[in-house]
Design an enzyme around this catalytic site. Structure first.
Site, short mmCIF file in Angstrom:
data_model
loop_
_atom_site.label_atom_id
_atom_site.label_comp_id
_atom_site.label_asym_id
_atom_site.label_seq_id
_atom_site.Cartn_x
_atom_site.Cartn_y
_atom_site.Cartn_z
N HIS A 39 -56.68 56.25 15.52
CA HIS A 39 -57.62 57.33 15.18
C HIS A 39 -57.55 57.87 13.76
O HIS A 39 -58.49 58.52 13.33
CB HIS A 39 -57.45 58.49 16.18
CG HIS A 39 -57.72 58.09 17.58
ND1 HIS A 39 -58.96 57.70 18.04
CD2 HIS A 39 -56.89 57.96 18.65
CE1 HIS A 39 -58.89 57.38 19.30
NE2 HIS A 39 -57.64 57.52 19.70
N HIS A 141 -53.42 61.90 21.75
CA HIS A 141 -54.66 61.42 22.37
C HIS A 141 -55.84 62.12 21.74
O HIS A 141 -55.81 63.33 21.51
CB HIS A 141 -54.63 61.69 23.87
CG HIS A 141 -55.87 61.30 24.59
ND1 HIS A 141 -56.23 59.99 24.79
CD2 HIS A 141 -56.85 62.05 25.14
CE1 HIS A 141 -57.40 59.97 25.45
NE2 HIS A 141 -57.78 61.20 25.66
#
Length: 150
Positions: A39, A141
């Site tokens: 990410h 996450h």
């Protein structure tokens, strides 16, 4: 007496090689390392277009076994993302934090192809607040904004 020295050196070399190979193979990616790999992309210049998504998804190893369906890249320095877990974000529930600041992000969505080198993606660039899950004050996450709602 002399023939033993080369054998001992060879045995020592083989033993060290075995130990090093076990150490390298034994390293498993932590949740924080996986979050970073999947990410965080602070260094890639724009444009964040379809070609960017296709290239980055391959480079970040998300097209090896399957073509990952969707992934979001955050275009910011890691410390500013980490800070969401320790005060730069609102703890909405459990371990989910919603950033106070906006971030530049690119959503990459699978279009067609097959792994590992033919996965094709479309891109959608946006500026928005982000939702992340944190463990031990580190992001682990990336979630959709809806995930940050209590």
């Amino acid at each position: 007496m002399y023939p033993r020295a080369p054998h001992a050196a060879l045995l020592l070399f083989l033993l060290l090689t075995l130990v090093l190979s076990l150490v390298v193979e034994d390293h498993k990616e932590s949740a924080y390392e996986k979050f970073q790999r999947q990410h965080v992309d602070e260094d890639s210049p724009s444009p964040y277009d379809d070609a960017y998504c296709t290239q980055r998804m391959q480079a970040k190893n998300m097209t090896q076994r399957t073509c990952k369906i969707i992934n979001t890249f955050i275009h910011a320095a890691l410390p500013s993302i980490d800070d969401i877990c320790t005060g730069a974000g609102n703890n909405t529930h459990d371990n989910y934090y919603y950033s106070y600041s906006d971030f530049n992000v690119t959503d990459c969505t699978f279009v067609s192809g097959s792994p590992p080198k033919e996965c094709m993606y479309s891109a959608r660039f946006n500026t928005q607040k982000i939702c992340i899950a944190c463990t031990e004050n580190l992001p682990v996450h990336y979630g959709p904004v809806s995930q940050c709602r209590p």
